[in-house]
Design an enzyme around this catalytic site. Structure first.
Site, short mmCIF file in Angstrom:
data_model
loop_
_atom_site.label_atom_id
_atom_site.label_comp_id
_atom_site.label_asym_id
_atom_site.label_seq_id
_atom_site.Cartn_x
_atom_site.Cartn_y
_atom_site.Cartn_z
N LYS A 1 -10.51 -3.30 -3.13
CA LYS A 1 -11.05 -1.95 -3.21
C LYS A 1 -10.02 -1.01 -3.79
O LYS A 1 -10.34 -0.13 -4.58
CB LYS A 1 -11.36 -1.41 -1.81
CG LYS A 1 -12.62 -1.93 -1.23
CD LYS A 1 -12.78 -1.46 0.22
CE LYS A 1 -13.72 -2.42 0.92
NZ LYS A 1 -13.84 -2.19 2.34
N LYS B 1 0.82 -1.22 0.00
CA LYS B 1 0.00 0.00 0.00
C LYS B 1 0.85 1.26 0.00
O LYS B 1 0.49 2.26 -0.62
CB LYS B 1 -0.96 0.01 1.19
CG LYS B 1 -2.08 -1.00 1.04
CD LYS B 1 -3.20 -0.78 2.03
CE LYS B 1 -4.31 -1.80 1.78
NZ LYS B 1 -5.44 -1.64 2.71
N LYS C 1 -5.54 -10.23 -6.20
CA LYS C 1 -6.82 -10.37 -5.50
C LYS C 1 -7.74 -9.22 -5.87
O LYS C 1 -7.28 -8.12 -6.19
CB LYS C 1 -6.62 -10.45 -3.99
CG LYS C 1 -6.32 -9.14 -3.30
CD LYS C 1 -6.72 -9.15 -1.82
CE LYS C 1 -6.70 -7.71 -1.28
NZ LYS C 1 -7.67 -7.43 -0.24
#
Ligand code: ATP
Ligand code: MG
Length: 332
Positions: A198, A112, A195
């Site tokens: 969001k 991230k 995967k």
């Protein structure tokens, strides 16, 4: 009854199919057999910049979706993380027990922060897994129903629970992950190597449960498969088809082998057309129920207020034990 605890972020508005199949579906089932605590994790959401009005709206929207998915406030405790201040309080203690190197090994932070640019990432994003440790330990949870991407964070939770217990005496239950093999990782429809997420999926690869059902059907029909035409579950060599079979099987309760047989010789078009229909049948009532909860924010807020009260009773008890063990002077 054994206890479970889990949470979901109120980011991006709609839940996606991975959230539902990987986590929320299990939450609904576990409220029948476990003492279940589920929360909307707004403290986690602000590890990435959020617009305040959107965050507030998305927090209600997340709660509405959880109820629409089948959580029953009579059978589980549903609350908003920031309503229970003990999460942040215990997180501080856990921060002080975690090694800097240990926290640096968390792969989700690496992914991230790389996406945001390393110097833009907040310290909150770095310590996010430690807040998650506090979330789980506060409730003395035995099991934590999550997707595969959370396994490393549950490992850290176990390590820190054992470390605290070893240093200060038995205080926390050491939790186990509850990860169902079949649905542990739902993949992006356009890129079955990553995967569904969001924050990382492209719009075409991501099934948002609150999207127009027609748009959802279209995404299913244009899902990436492969160049042969055989409908067979083989996660390694046929990841796209296998992902579709997993989704189909879970939403309908039909075994994978049965689906393989049903579509033997039929080609990907037939599989996708039928799965698109299955999806539409699933999301249509889900959207309607979500809207019903949103149309009555007073009821929704009162469900969350009751949940927070129940959660706080447990969290406050655990925190006071932890404060005492650490050696904080009691406030008179
Ligand atoms: P982000 O990419 O921003 O982390 P997310 O899509 O992972 O968002 P979260 O709110 O972090 O969503 O996750 C909520 C729950 O859904 C977690 O238990 C997580 O493990 C699970 N989950 C998320 N994506 C998937 C997926 N593709 N397959 C299975 N489970 C998933
Ligand atoms: Mg996530």
């Amino acid at each position: 009854r054994p206890r479970v605890l889990s949470g979901i972020q109120p980011t991006a508005g709609s839940f996606h199919l991975g959230n539902y199949l990987g986590a929320v579906r299990q939450w609904v089932a576990l409220q029948e057999t476990h003492d279940a605590f589920y929360m909307v994790v707004d403290l986690h959401a602000i590890t990435i910049p959020q617009d305040p009005a959107e965050l507030r709206a998305n927090t209600r929207l997340a709660a509405a979706q959880l109820l629409a998915a089948g959580l029953d406030p009579e059978r589980c405790t549903l609350f908003v993380q920031s309503h229970v201040p003990e999460h942040a309080q215990l997180a501080w203690i856990m921060n002080c027990l975690t090694g800097f190197g240990e926290a640096s090994r968390m792969t989700q932070f690496k992914d991230k922060s790389a996406k945001q640019g390393a110097d833009r990432a907040s310290v909150g994003l770095f310590t996010y897994p430690i807040l998650q440790v506090a979330d789980i330990l506060l409730y003395q949870a035995n099991e934590v129903p999550v997707g595969e991407d959370q396994r490393q964070h549950i490992e850290l939770t176990r390590d820190l629970a054992e470390r605290f217990n070893g240093r200060f005496g038995a205080t926390f239950t050491v939790p186990k992950p509850y990860i169902l093999k079949e649905t542990a990782k739902i993949y992006d429809l356009q890129d079955p190597a990553i995967k569904m997420s969001k924050s990382a999926s492209t719009p075409k690869g991501l099934i948002n449960l609150l999207d127009e059902p027609k748009a959802t059907a279209k995404k299913v029909k244009s899902a990436v498969t492969d160049t042969d035409t055989v409908i067979r579950y083989d996660a390694e060599n046929k990841p796209g088809v296998s992902n579709l079979l997993t989704i189909y099987s879970t939403l309908t309760g039909t075994g994978i082998a049965e689906l393989e047989q049903k579509y033997d010789g039929k080609g990907y078009g037939a599989l996708k057309t039928d799965l698109a229909e299955v999806m539409v049948e699933f999301v249509t009532p889900f959207r309607e129920r979500t809207q019903q909860y949103l149309d009555d924010p007073e009821t929704l807020d009162s469900i969350l207020a009751k949940g927070a009260e129940k959660a706080r009773a447990v969290a406050a008890e655990t925190l006071s034990q932890a404060y005492d063990k650490v050696g904080f002077l009691p406030a008179k």
